[in-house]
Design a protein around this motif. Structure first.
Motif, PDB file in Angstrom:
ATOM      1  N   GLU A  55       0.820  -1.210   0.000  1.00 53.02           N
ATOM      2  CA  GLU A  55       0.000   0.000   0.000  1.00 53.02           C
ATOM      3  C   GLU A  55       0.854   1.261   0.000  1.00 53.02           C
ATOM      4  O   GLU A  55       0.570   2.209  -0.732  1.00 53.02           O
ATOM      5  CB  GLU A  55      -0.927   0.013   1.211  1.00 53.02           C
ATOM      6  N   GLU A  56       1.910   1.266   0.798  1.00 57.18           N
ATOM      7  CA  GLU A  56       2.777   2.436   0.850  1.00 57.18           C
ATOM      8  C   GLU A  56       3.466   2.665  -0.495  1.00 57.18           C
ATOM      9  O   GLU A  56       3.568   3.799  -0.972  1.00 57.18           O
ATOM     10  CB  GLU A  56       3.812   2.284   1.967  1.00 57.18           C
ATOM     11  N   PHE A  57       3.947   1.598  -1.107  1.00 56.50           N
ATOM     12  CA  PHE A  57       4.567   1.712  -2.428  1.00 56.50           C
ATOM     13  C   PHE A  57       3.559   2.230  -3.458  1.00 56.50           C
ATOM     14  O   PHE A  57       3.846   3.169  -4.200  1.00 56.50           O
ATOM     15  CB  PHE A  57       5.124   0.358  -2.876  1.00 56.50           C
ATOM     16  N   ASP A  58       2.366   1.612  -3.478  1.00 53.82           N
ATOM     17  CA  ASP A  58       1.348   2.019  -4.445  1.00 53.82           C
ATOM     18  C   ASP A  58       0.940   3.480  -4.277  1.00 53.82           C
ATOM     19  O   ASP A  58       0.806   4.215  -5.255  1.00 53.82           O
ATOM     20  CB  ASP A  58       0.099   1.137  -4.324  1.00 53.82           C
ATOM     21  N   ASP A  59       0.724   3.900  -3.040  1.00 56.54           N
ATOM     22  CA  ASP A  59       0.236   5.252  -2.770  1.00 56.54           C
ATOM     23  C   ASP A  59       1.313   6.312  -2.921  1.00 56.54           C
ATOM     24  O   ASP A  59       0.990   7.484  -3.124  1.00 56.54           O
ATOM     25  CB  ASP A  59      -0.359   5.332  -1.358  1.00 56.54           C
ATOM     26  N   GLY A  60       2.569   5.919  -2.833  1.00 58.72           N
ATOM     27  CA  GLY A  60       3.669   6.878  -2.906  1.00 58.72           C
ATOM     28  C   GLY A  60       4.399   6.838  -4.234  1.00 58.72           C
ATOM     29  O   GLY A  60       3.986   7.456  -5.222  1.00 58.72           O
ATOM     30  N   TYR A  61       5.475   6.101  -4.266  1.00 60.71           N
ATOM     31  CA  TYR A  61       6.368   6.091  -5.427  1.00 60.71           C
ATOM     32  C   TYR A  61       5.668   5.693  -6.723  1.00 60.71           C
ATOM     33  O   TYR A  61       5.809   6.358  -7.746  1.00 60.71           O
ATOM     34  CB  TYR A  61       7.547   5.146  -5.138  1.00 60.71           C
ATOM     35  N   TYR A  62       4.915   4.595  -6.671  1.00 59.94           N
ATOM     36  CA  TYR A  62       4.258   4.107  -7.878  1.00 59.94           C
ATOM     37  C   TYR A  62       3.284   5.144  -8.448  1.00 59.94           C
ATOM     38  O   TYR A  62       3.291   5.428  -9.648  1.00 59.94           O
ATOM     39  CB  TYR A  62       3.528   2.794  -7.586  1.00 59.94           C
ATOM     40  N   THR A  63       2.443   5.715  -7.589  1.00 59.28           N
ATOM     41  CA  THR A  63       1.463   6.704  -8.057  1.00 59.28           C
ATOM     42  C   THR A  63       2.160   7.932  -8.636  1.00 59.28           C
ATOM     43  O   THR A  63       1.767   8.435  -9.692  1.00 59.28           O
ATOM     44  CB  THR A  63       0.518   7.100  -6.912  1.00 59.28           C
ATOM     45  N   ALA A  64       3.199   8.410  -7.973  1.00 61.35           N
ATOM     46  CA  ALA A  64       3.934   9.572  -8.482  1.00 61.35           C
ATOM     47  C   ALA A  64       4.553   9.277  -9.838  1.00 61.35           C
ATOM     48  O   ALA A  64       4.457  10.088 -10.777  1.00 61.35           O
ATOM     49  CB  ALA A  64       5.018   9.982  -7.477  1.00 61.35           C
TER      50      ALA A  64
END
Length: 144
Positions: free
Chosen positions: A92-101
């Motif tokens: 979730e942290e990866f998806d909401d942060g780096y991946y989304t950006a």
């Protein structure tokens, strides 16, 4: 060389350097997508391992090894894989942060420089590499 497919043609006046740069950004995002798949595989594998560990603990108890089962259950079963996190929290942290950006930058650049068209670089490469009028080398599915 331009694509014969309008959905993959470079916008009028777009330079080769721009097509190449946007293609490289898309290539980088594809690597991120692949890494994201690996992260989800990691998440699923760790979950499966924890469930299997639970089965092992039960079997140790059934075999009369309660002390060992208790130690494993207390220390390892349900343990965080990173400080304060199970793998779903990492995903979730990866998806909401780096991946989304990254995804948003890829889309923004493609919209601004390619009129929203995807894979222009690859479409032009296809045109350069395919053998015209040869089966299996058609430009689009409509040409088959």
């Amino acid at each position: 060389m331009r694509s014969v497919d309008e959905a993959h043609s470079r916008p009028e006046g777009t330079s080769d350097a721009t097509v190449e740069a946007v293609g490289k950004l898309s290539e980088a995002f594809e690597v991120i997508e692949e890494a994201r798949g690996s992260l989800y595989a990691f998440h699923r594998n760790l979950g499966r391992a924890d469930l299997t560990l639970g089965e092992a603990v039960n079997k140790l108890r059934e075999a009369g090894h309660d002390e060992i089962a208790d130690e494993i259950e207390a220390d390892l079963l349900g343990r965080n894989v990173l400080a304060g996190r199970w793998t779903f929290q990492v995903v979730e942290e990866f998806d909401d942060g780096y991946y989304t950006a990254f995804r948003e930058h890829d889309r923004r650049v493609r919209d601004a420089l390619m009129g929203g068209r995807r894979h222009v670089f690859e479409a032009e490469m296809k045109q350069e590499r395919r053998t015209y009028d040869r089966p299996g080398h058609e430009a689009t599915p409509d040409d088959v």
